[in-house]
Design an enzyme around this catalytic site. Structure first.
Site, short mmCIF file in Angstrom:
data_model
loop_
_atom_site.label_atom_id
_atom_site.label_comp_id
_atom_site.label_asym_id
_atom_site.label_seq_id
_atom_site.Cartn_x
_atom_site.Cartn_y
_atom_site.Cartn_z
N TYR A 112 -8.94 5.59 -12.18
CA TYR A 112 -8.73 6.15 -10.83
C TYR A 112 -8.52 7.66 -10.84
O TYR A 112 -8.02 8.20 -9.85
CB TYR A 112 -7.50 5.52 -10.17
CG TYR A 112 -7.42 4.02 -10.28
CD1 TYR A 112 -8.30 3.21 -9.58
CD2 TYR A 112 -6.47 3.42 -11.10
CE1 TYR A 112 -8.23 1.84 -9.69
CE2 TYR A 112 -6.39 2.04 -11.21
CZ TYR A 112 -7.28 1.26 -10.50
OH TYR A 112 -7.21 -0.10 -10.61
N GLY B 52 0.75 -1.25 0.00
CA GLY B 52 0.00 0.00 0.00
C GLY B 52 0.78 1.29 0.00
O GLY B 52 0.20 2.36 -0.20
N CYS C 260 -12.10 4.20 -29.07
CA CYS C 260 -13.40 4.87 -29.24
C CYS C 260 -14.16 4.98 -27.93
O CYS C 260 -15.19 4.35 -27.73
CB CYS C 260 -14.22 4.11 -30.27
SG CYS C 260 -13.35 4.11 -31.83
N GLU D 13 3.80 -6.76 1.70
CA GLU D 13 3.46 -7.09 0.31
C GLU D 13 3.51 -5.84 -0.56
O GLU D 13 2.48 -5.42 -1.11
CB GLU D 13 2.04 -7.68 0.26
CG GLU D 13 1.84 -8.91 1.12
CD GLU D 13 0.35 -9.30 1.22
OE1 GLU D 13 -0.52 -8.52 0.79
OE2 GLU D 13 0.07 -10.39 1.73
N PRO D 14 4.66 -5.22 -0.71
CA PRO D 14 4.71 -4.01 -1.53
C PRO D 14 4.61 -4.34 -3.02
O PRO D 14 5.20 -5.32 -3.49
CB PRO D 14 6.10 -3.43 -1.22
CG PRO D 14 6.93 -4.62 -0.84
CD PRO D 14 5.98 -5.61 -0.20
N GLY D 15 3.82 -3.58 -3.73
CA GLY D 15 3.72 -3.75 -5.18
C GLY D 15 4.21 -2.48 -5.86
O GLY D 15 5.34 -2.38 -6.32
N ARG D 16 3.34 -1.48 -5.85
CA ARG D 16 3.60 -0.23 -6.56
C ARG D 16 4.95 0.40 -6.22
O ARG D 16 5.67 0.85 -7.10
CB ARG D 16 2.49 0.76 -6.20
CG ARG D 16 2.52 2.04 -6.97
CD ARG D 16 1.53 3.05 -6.41
NE ARG D 16 0.27 2.51 -6.04
CZ ARG D 16 -0.82 2.50 -6.84
NH1 ARG D 16 -0.78 3.04 -8.01
NH2 ARG D 16 -1.95 1.96 -6.40
N TYR E 89 0.81 -1.43 -12.32
CA TYR E 89 -0.56 -1.46 -12.80
C TYR E 89 -0.69 -0.77 -14.16
O TYR E 89 -1.71 -0.17 -14.47
CB TYR E 89 -1.52 -0.84 -11.77
CG TYR E 89 -1.34 -1.44 -10.38
CD1 TYR E 89 -1.75 -2.73 -10.12
CD2 TYR E 89 -0.71 -0.73 -9.36
CE1 TYR E 89 -1.57 -3.30 -8.87
CE2 TYR E 89 -0.52 -1.29 -8.10
CZ TYR E 89 -0.95 -2.58 -7.87
OH TYR E 89 -0.76 -3.15 -6.63
N1 LLP Z 1 -1.45 -6.99 -1.01
C1 LLP Z 1 -2.74 -7.12 -1.35
C2 LLP Z 1 -3.57 -8.14 -0.69
C3 LLP Z 1 -3.28 -6.30 -2.36
O1 LLP Z 1 -4.57 -6.42 -2.69
C4 LLP Z 1 -2.45 -5.34 -2.99
C5 LLP Z 1 -2.97 -4.47 -4.05
C6 LLP Z 1 -1.11 -5.26 -2.59
C7 LLP Z 1 -0.64 -6.10 -1.59
C8 LLP Z 1 -0.14 -4.30 -3.20
O2 LLP Z 1 -0.48 -2.97 -2.99
P1 LLP Z 1 0.53 -1.81 -3.44
O3 LLP Z 1 1.77 -1.93 -2.59
O4 LLP Z 1 0.81 -2.00 -4.87
O5 LLP Z 1 -0.24 -0.58 -3.16
N2 LLP Z 1 -4.72 -1.04 -9.92
C9 LLP Z 1 -4.65 -0.07 -8.83
C10 LLP Z 1 -4.05 -0.66 -7.58
C11 LLP Z 1 -4.77 -1.91 -7.11
C12 LLP Z 1 -4.16 -2.50 -5.87
C13 LLP Z 1 -4.73 -3.84 -5.59
N3 LLP Z 1 -4.17 -4.52 -4.47
C14 LLP Z 1 -3.89 1.14 -9.32
O6 LLP Z 1 -3.47 1.18 -10.48
O7 LLP Z 1 -3.75 2.11 -8.59
#
Ligand code: LLP
Length: 422
Positions: free
Chosen positions: A315, A239, A342, A272-275, A371
């Site tokens: 978003y 997050g 379109c 669980e870092p993603g972004r 994403y």
């Molecule tokens: N863990 C869980 C259970 C999640 O559902 C998510 C993201 C993460 C970790 C990773 O979160 P992050 O560190 O990336 O914030 N498509 C959207 C973001 C959707 C996030 C979904 N879950 C966007 O483009 O902003």
């Protein structure tokens, strides 16, 4: 911090001119920087260095095999949400014992495959799923390692579509039911209760929500312990936001805020870092096709579209858009940067002021690593873009541009009678 920088007013990806990459591989194209990926992973690892922890990269953000392979080689685990993601990260070389499986709806097939693979744990979010996992594990003659995902009921101050920790959300178990769940789980013979997990949302730009969530979770863990339920893992989700426009906390500040209430619990902390790992490590490069002026607006029409990058319309996300070649002085103009799809929602920016883009120019959409490609589609029968990984002077193709043939590979023409008479 990333390695997309101007050198003499030309945008470079590490040591390579973006213009050269675009000439060679075409547009639209995603370009990732290996140096930036490594840097971001290390920054997160260093921020948690003093604590027993495991970083499980949330691979939904960017799931290309080469990216997963790099993170696995750096010691990352993975947060997955589907059988497809499990397949990908195993193929990329992940150690199954570093994989956590999140999500509200896992199918029997996904559960069985994950259990057979020997993953670290499944994060469970509902009573029926808890029971189902126990049944399936019993049939396989093993015990499924599970954690329960708690919804801490708070507002992380982010876009509603990516806010997951409020009580109205579909995610997690309500605070009021957590102890009942653990009591039931303890009695299910197919389960091994190993953890507690949570995830409050994405693109969070303050530390307070993390501290608040961790505080609520700490109270639960202590009560569980008093009730004789000892856990091994505390999974605090992902997050942490990135600077699209705003200024999020650093990994150090994030770690301090998150760990303060939970450090003393003696559990292994999973994040669980993603972004934050991949967002600023990627750009989407597109070419300007036309400029168009109506009575009331200007439009810059580019060859990238919402099927390549959905975030702006989905978003209301703001991405910086930069000229790849800024050597020529151009007057600033304000236009909507739009794609050929379109739909009126097909834009990358609205009312954006920038040096006048002209036909043939290349534009770089910044912070597109997370994403971006991961949410790309074939809408309007547009082949998905190529993905490239730059490492120093090297440019690797990590996903070829799709062809028209790829678009129809899984389709079949059936000869049904046009008038309904067979
Ligand atoms: N863990 C869980 C259970 C999640 O559902 C998510 C993201 C993460 C970790 C990773 O979160 P992050 O560190 O990336 O914030 N498509 C959207 C973001 C959707 C996030 C979904 N879950 C966007 O483009 O902003």
């Amino acid at each position: 911090m990333n390695y997309f920088e101007y050198r003499e007013r030309e945008l470079f990806a590490e040591e390579v001119a973006v213009r050269d990459i675009a000439e060679r591989f075409g547009t639209p194209v995603y370009i990732y920087s290996a140096r930036t990926l490594r840097r971001h992973f290390r920054a997160m690892r260093d921020a948690f260095a003093g604590t027993d922890h495991l970083i499980c990269y949330a691979m939904k953000a960017l799931s290309n095999l080469s990216i997963l392979h790099l993170f696995a080689a750096m010691g990352s685990g993975f947060d997955i949400v589907s059988g497809g993601e499990l397949m990908r990260c195993l193929k990329a070389g992940a150690d199954p014992r570093t994989i956590v499986f999140s999500g509200v709806g896992k199918t029997d097939e996904e559960i069985v495959t994950a259990l057979r693979a020997g993953i670290l744990m499944l994060n469970v979010e509902s009573r029926p799923e808890l029971r189902r996992i126990s049944e399936l594990a019993t049939r396989l003659d093993l015990r499924a390692p599970v954690s329960l995902r708690v919804n801490p009921d708070l507002d992380p101050h982010t876009h509603p579509h990516i806010s997951t920790g409020h009580r109205t959300s579909k995610f997690g178990i309500p605070l009021s039911q957590v102890f009942e769940y653990y009591a039931e789980a303890r009695g299910l013979s197919g389960l091994e209760l190993v953890g507690l997990s949570t995830h409050i949302g994405s693109q969070i730009t303050e530390t307070e929500p993390f501290t608040e969530a961790a505080g609520k979770i700490a109270t639960i863990v202590k009560q569980l312990k008093a009730d004789g339920i000892g856990l091994k893992y505390l999974d605090m989700g992902g997050g942490l936001g990135i600077p699209y426009q705003e200024e999020p906390p650093s990994p150090q500040q994030y770690a301090a805020a998150l760990l303060q209430p939970i450090r003393q619990l003696g559990l292994r902390i999973i994040i669980e870092p993603g972004r934050v790992l991949v967002g600023n490590a990627g750009i989407l490069v597109t070419r300007v096709l036309y400029s168009k002026e109506t009575d009331v607006k200007r439009f810059t029409v580019i060859d990238g579209a919402m099927n390549d990058l959905l975030r702006p319309v989905l978003y209301e996300a703001w991405h910086s858009i930069l000229p790849v070649d800024a050597r020529e002085e151009r007057p600033p103009i304000t236009s909507d940067i739009v794609g050929p799809v379109c739909e009126s929602g097909d834009f990358f920016a609205q009312e954006r002021e920038m040096p006048e883009p002209r036909a043939g120019d290349l534009l770089a959409v910044m912070s597109a690593g997370a994403y971006g490609f991961a949410m790309a589609s074939n809408y309007n029968s547009r082949p998905r873009a190529a993905e490239l990984l730059v490492d120093g002077r090297q440019v690797h193709v990590i996903r070829s541009r799709e062809t028209f043939e790829d678009l129809i590979r899984s389709e079949h023409i059936v000869d049904v009678s046009p008038d309904g008479n067979t």
